[in-house]
Enzyme design. Structure first.
Site, short mmCIF file in Angstrom:
data_model
loop_
_atom_site.label_atom_id
_atom_site.label_comp_id
_atom_site.label_asym_id
_atom_site.label_seq_id
_atom_site.Cartn_x
_atom_site.Cartn_y
_atom_site.Cartn_z
N GLU A 244 0.86 -1.18 0.00
CA GLU A 244 0.00 0.00 0.00
C GLU A 244 0.90 1.24 0.00
OE1 GLU A 244 -3.65 2.03 2.60
OE2 GLU A 244 -2.71 0.17 3.27
N ARG B 107 5.23 -13.01 9.80
CA ARG B 107 5.89 -11.75 9.48
C ARG B 107 7.20 -11.63 10.25
NH1 ARG B 107 2.89 -6.53 11.22
NH2 ARG B 107 5.00 -5.72 10.96
N LYS C 37 3.95 0.52 10.21
CA LYS C 37 3.96 1.72 9.39
C LYS C 37 3.40 2.92 10.15
CE LYS C 37 3.72 0.53 4.47
NZ LYS C 37 2.83 0.57 3.29
#
Length: 558
Positions: A36, A264, A274
């Site tokens: 994104e 992850r 983020k």
């Protein structure tokens, strides 16, 4: 393309092997990396990049770069550009396969209409808070919206008017009609479209309704012919919705994409959210997204980490099904290992202490032959003069027995040069040391009569006349953590106020005067350093990449 994955198969490779053996995906393996564009990529994304492009490489397939640009409120072209630069820097190419979710806005809208007409989606007037309350909990079923049973005709009319911009932000949403009693909360009529009167960085004001990620992602995968959609573990509970959407709009179960989840990357002493990274930037805790203390790929690049080291780290970490915390020392080991093999050696004095060699002729200068690299070879000449600088820590006035550097009446060898002896300590009025008066053994240089005379210490130095002044930036972990390396919930309170130390009066060999940005060196006995982008021919700036001490390698041997 360099090797990306371990030769030992992981569970994702096993799943792909099974699919290929069963005749599924006859056109080959096709993966994608779908960031994104709402921030800069971080080291966790590097693992995903290496995995997705690495799988495509291993199976002779393809990997797309696709921007999930479905939320224009948070997105920017700056992030699109930075993501492309990061992927290329890591050594990967998407060839001509760069896409955007916004490429498919028309198709996604048509899929939404298809769901409405099939009675599988409805327009809801409830507020975000009301929808959240209706979803229920893990132990309590959700409640149906009072708008859930609107007719197909009414839903089509309202959705069309939503597209035309007749309603305000948050006034209405489109929800998938699935099962409010599902044990999986993600299946309890999730929102698939929302209203946002915001200019999109690619489509401008063409649209005022935008698909949600969980709607756009599987359908974009299917449109592009992705075979395996590799996601991080937090999307495991979203997989039933992924499959439901593909089935609901008619994609063949035998050929449609498969979602497979992996753990992850979580690193000790490191923030990889983020949102938190954006907060550090916007609130001024760091100088920007590429601050060398940041775990962003651009920050790691500026710090001096290399693509090869990051790829090696991702191979070393491997692919797992369960989340775990990886020691950041493992990443530092990979960086150190790469630079040890590739960085030239030079001498640099970070905290200078002046040395005058009283029996060396005034005005004389000679050039010492110095090896550039112990493995790759190469040589340079280092100027030697009567006045030198050494490290302050390489002299101790009252030295313990096992201090093998310079001390009063003690001897030490200057790297690539002579043996010197400290004869006198000259002090300032406040008692601090101003300079050392030393004498040298003229025959102790390579080729001299006493060249092989043994002394226990060897130290680095620079010529006072020829050394180049440099700014050196020393970095520590940005976030202070507990003994396990875990980041506390209140991470801003744990920001390390001493994470950056700037030395303005360091001195380096003159051979580096015109060195280009991004050039790496090992400062002998100090660590690995890189030329920062702030450097100019008149003002050299170095960042410390990593020290010489390798705690991870020692732990592995232990």
């Amino acid at each position: 393309m360099p090797e990306i994955l371990n030769t030992t198969s992981n569970f994702i490779q096993n799943e792909i092997n099974n699919d290929l053996q069963n005749g599924r995906y006859g056109e080959g393996v096709h993966t994608r990396f779908p960031p994104e564009p709402n921030g800069y990529l971080h080291v966790g994304h590097a693992k995903s990049i290496c995995l997705n492009f690495g799988l495509a490489q291993q199976y002779g397939g393809k990997c797309n770069l696709r921007f999930d640009d479905t939320n224009p409120v948070k997105e920017d072209v700056e992030y699109v550009d930075s993501i492309q630069a990061d992927v290329k820097w890591l050594g990967f190419s998407w060839d001509d396969r760069m896409f955007y979710a916004s490429d498919y806005f028309g198709q996604l809208y048509d899929f939404a209409v298809q769901l409405i007409q099939a009675g599988k989606a409805y327009v809801d007037d409830s507020t975000a808070e009301e929808i959240r309350a209706m979803r229920g909990t893990l132990t309590e079923a959700g409640k149906e919206s009072p708008y859930r049973n609107r007719s197909v005709e009414e839903n089509m009319d309202l959705f069309t008017r939503m597209k035309k911009g007749e309603f305000g932000d948050g006034e209405k949403v489109l929800r998938a009609k699935i099962d409010m009693a599902s044990p999986n909360i993600n299946m309890r009529d999730p929102v698939i479209y929302r209203i946002a009167h915001t200019t999109h960085h690619r489509t401008g004001d063409e649209w005022c309704i935008y698909p949600m990620y969980d709607f756009a992602h599987p359908l974009s995968d299917a449109i592009e012919g992705i075979s395996h959609s590799i996601c991080t573990l937090e999307f495991e509970d979203h997989r039933p919705l992924y499959d439901w959407l593909l089935e609901a709009v008619g994609f063949d179960a035998a050929t449609r994409p498969r979602q497979i989840e992996f753990a992850r990357l979580n690193l000790t002493n490191t923030v990889t959210s983020k949102r938190k990274l954006r907060q550090l930037v916007e609130e001024g805790y760091v100088s920007g997204w590429d601050d060398p203390r940041m775990p962003t790929i651009s920050g790691l690049r500026r710090r001096g980490y290399t693509p090869a080291a990051i790829r090696a780290f991702c191979r070393e970490v491997g692919v797992a099904k369960a989340n775990s915390l990886v020691d950041v020392a493992m990443l530092e080991h990979c960086v150190r290992d790469d630079l040890n093999n590739n960085a030239d050696r030079i001498m640099a004095v970070l905290r200078p202490l002046k040395v005058v060699i009283t029996n060396y002729p005034e005005g004389q200068k000679e050039y010492m032959l110095a090896e550039n690299h112990p493995f790759k070879g190469g040589h340079r000449y280092v100027p030697f003069t009567r006045e030198l600088y050494i490290e302050q820590e390489d002299f101790m006035e009252e030295a313990p027995k096992k201090f093998f550097r310079l001390k009063p009446d003690g001897e030490v060898r200057l790297k690539h040069g002579y043996i010197i002896k400290c004869d006198e300590v000259v002090k300032n009025e406040d008692g601090s040391i101003r300079e050392l008066r030393c004498s040298y053994d003229p025959e102790s240089k390579t080729g001299g009569a006493t060249a092989n005379r043994k002394v226990k210490g060897t130290i680095h130095w620079v010529s006072a006349e020829d050394a180049v002044r440099a700014e050196v930036r020393l970095y520590d972990y940005l976030i202070e953590t507990d003994e396990k390396g875990e980041v506390p919930a209140d991470f801003l309170a744990a920001v390390n106020k001493n994470s950056l130390e700037v030395l303005h009066d360091a001195l380096v060999e003159p051979s580096v005067r015109l060195t280009a940005e991004g050039t790496h060196y090992q400062f002998l006995r100090q660590g690995y350093y890189v030329v920062d982008k702030d450097s100019t021919p008149e003002h050299l700036v170095f960042n410390r990449v990593v020290g010489l001490k390798d705690s991870w390698a020692k732990a592995k041997k232990g």
